[in-house]
Design an enzyme around this catalytic site. Structure first.
Site, short mmCIF file in Angstrom:
data_model
loop_
_atom_site.label_atom_id
_atom_site.label_comp_id
_atom_site.label_asym_id
_atom_site.label_seq_id
_atom_site.Cartn_x
_atom_site.Cartn_y
_atom_site.Cartn_z
CE LYS A 79 5.67 46.45 74.49
NZ LYS A 79 7.18 46.10 74.16
CB SER A 154 7.63 43.34 71.58
OG SER A 154 8.09 44.32 72.41
CB SER A 178 10.55 46.13 71.76
OG SER A 178 10.54 44.71 71.46
N1 GLN Z 1 13.00 41.17 69.23
C1 GLN Z 1 13.33 40.81 70.22
C2 GLN Z 1 12.76 39.73 70.96
O1 GLN Z 1 11.99 39.15 70.34
C3 GLN Z 1 13.36 42.20 71.26
C4 GLN Z 1 12.13 42.26 71.93
C5 GLN Z 1 12.09 43.51 72.93
O2 GLN Z 1 12.95 44.33 72.83
N2 GLN Z 1 10.92 43.49 73.64
O3 GLN Z 1 13.33 39.44 72.01
#
Ligand code: GLN
Length: 485
Positions: A79, A154, A178
């Site tokens: 990532k 994400s 995410s």
């Molecule tokens: N969807 C969650 C957020 O937008 C989690 C994101 C993540 O785990 N990086 O904060």
């Protein structure tokens, strides 16, 4: 079978007995990337030349019969919020679009020590903020099961790279879901490890008390192999856990007779898609048939968890993102400015995307003098209650089970309202708030041929238990649908 379709376990054995060279393997994945990537946009950067050079080095070592680590020569995608020295690391943000780190994240150091091959840096929601990967400053990512749908976020790029056979495994990060959410939407195994198990050194911070790096794979065994590589104490991360760790693959033999599984009824109520519900219940039946004891419990705190998460995550983000000022590194406005404040203002206005700005504003608000007690402090109090509640559940049960997401992958553009996007995380955020580990594995498909995920949560450092139950369920479900792309 095409090389790129092989599991990590098979790639390792074919490399060892010299049926395949590392160059054959890397070439096969690079070709696959060439064939499908323009439809998917999983990568921000593909390291074609470097990967082939690295493969040659490994092949030379193999030719000389050198002793190599287990995963030597296996390609991996990482990532784009994990720092890689000398290699662009953008967080899918304009503000870091020119950022080349001068040091490695500890996980990348471990990848290198294990002689694995970095094949590319993957697309993501900007600064890991999002649930659909539509917040990337560069391009949204497409779900390989249906190109019009989101892969989840994400870590959508890392998930799609593995789901579409562009890479055999990958690393993502999970602050509120995410890793698990895109694993669920793309039909993968995704592990969010215990807070502190995997070093966060060199992971570009979103919400430091919630962030954790973890592996994506197409099966449970490969996932355990990768966790073996990245887990472990790191003195460069002050929250790193210093304990003796097991070989996670050793958990993949035992049966699950007598295992106690808690089913929180609040995670199976309104809003849960019927096909998802049926599929998860079918898995529970299988687990029961294998000898597990399943009991319904109540976890009423679930209903406050999203509110607490979005207060704590944005508060920490507003502080962490203060460093992007156009002075030290990253993007700087091209406009003429009259003073330092104007430089900050213009740089940040131009460099950050809409969702990131929203989070910075929300976070600054909940931390401001008048509102700190009402929001931030309350959220922290809730967090302690939740941790205690989960502790008491885990004193009676081995794992808690739930759907990973209440729905399957949605269409791009479908959730334009931020609140409806935030609601996607309802099943996953308690795990990060409590610092516990959780795994998502595929448990079926809906009528649109989209993958469904089931989530198992355990006590801190219970990764072995999670792999054990996941492995047994994976074996008994034996899902194998051909990817349409
Ligand atoms: N969807 C969650 C957020 O937008 C989690 C994101 C993540 O785990 N990086 O904060």
């Amino acid at each position: 079978m095409e090389i790129y379709k092989l599991s990590v376990k098979d790639l390792v054995s074919k490399l060892k007995n010299k049926e395949l060279s590392c160059t054959d393997i890397v070439r096969s994945f690079l070709e696959r990337i060439n064939n499908v990537e323009d439809r998917l946009k999983a990568f921000n950067l593909v390291l074609e030349k470097k990967a082939l050079e690295d493969a040659k080095v490994i092949d030379n070592k193999i030719a000389k019969n050198e002793d190599l680590p287990d995963l030597a020569g296996i390609p991996i995608a990482i990532k784009d919020n994990i720092c890689t020295e000398g290699i662009l690391t953008t967080c899918s943000s304009k503000i870091l679009s020119n950022f080349v780190p001068v040091y490695n994240a500890t996980v990348y150091d471990k990848i290198l020590q294990n002689n694995m091959i970095l094949i590319g840096k993957t697309n993501m929601d900007e600064f890991a903020m999002g649930s659909s990967n539509e917040n990337s400053a560069f391009s949204s990512v497409s779900n390989p099961w249906d190109l019009e749908r989101v892969p989840g976020g994400s870590s959508g790029g890392s998930a799609v790279a593995v789901a579409s056979f562009e890479s055999p495994i990958s690393l993502g990060s999970d602050t509120g879901g995410s890793i698990r959410l895109p694993a669920s939407f793309c039909g993968l195994v995704g592990m969010k490890p215990t807070y502190g198990l995997v070093s966060r050194y060199g992971l570009i911070a979103f919400a430091s008390s919630l962030d954790q790096i973890g592996p994506f794979s197409r099966n449970v065994y490969d996932n355990a192999l990768l966790l073996n590589v990245i887990a472990g104490y790191d003195k460069k991360d002050s929250t790193s856990v210093n304990v003796q760790l097991p070989d996670y693959t050793t958990f993949l033999k035992d049966d699950i007779k007598g295992m106690k599984i808690a089913v929180p009824k609040e995670m199976f109520e309104d809003g849960l898609n019927n096909e998802v519900k049926e599929s998860v219940e079918n898995s529970l039946k299988k687990l029961e048939d294998m000898g597990a004891n399943i009991e319904e419990i109540s976890l009423p705190l679930v209903k406050y968890s999203l509110a607490a998460y979005y207060i704590i995550a944005t508060a920490e983000a507003s502080s962490n993102l203060a460093r992007y000022d156009g002075v030290k590194y990253g993007y700087r406005t091209k406009d003429n400015v009259n003073n330092l404040e104007e430089l900050y203002l213009k740089t940040r206005s131009e460099g950050f995307g809409e969702e990131v700005k929203r989070r910075i504003m929300l976070g600054t608000y909940v931390l401001s003098a008048g509102y700190y007690d009402a929001y931030y402090k309350k959220a922290l109090q809730f967090r302690t209650l939740l941790i205690n509640e989960l502790k008491s559940i885990f004193s009676k049960y081995d794992v808690i089970v739930s759907p990973t997401v209440a729905n399957t992958a949605f269409k791009k553009g479908e959730k334009s309202d931020p609140i409806s996007m935030y609601l996607t995380d309802i099943m996953t955020v308690i795990v990060n708030l409590a610092g516990i580990p959780a795994i998502s594995i595929p448990c079926g498909f809906d009528n649109n041929n989209l993958p469904i995920g089931i989530q198992f949560m355990a006590n801190p450092l219970g990764e072995g238990t999670l792999y054990k139950i996941a492995y047994n369920l994976e074996k008994s479900l034996n899902l194998n649908k051909e990817l349409p792309i």
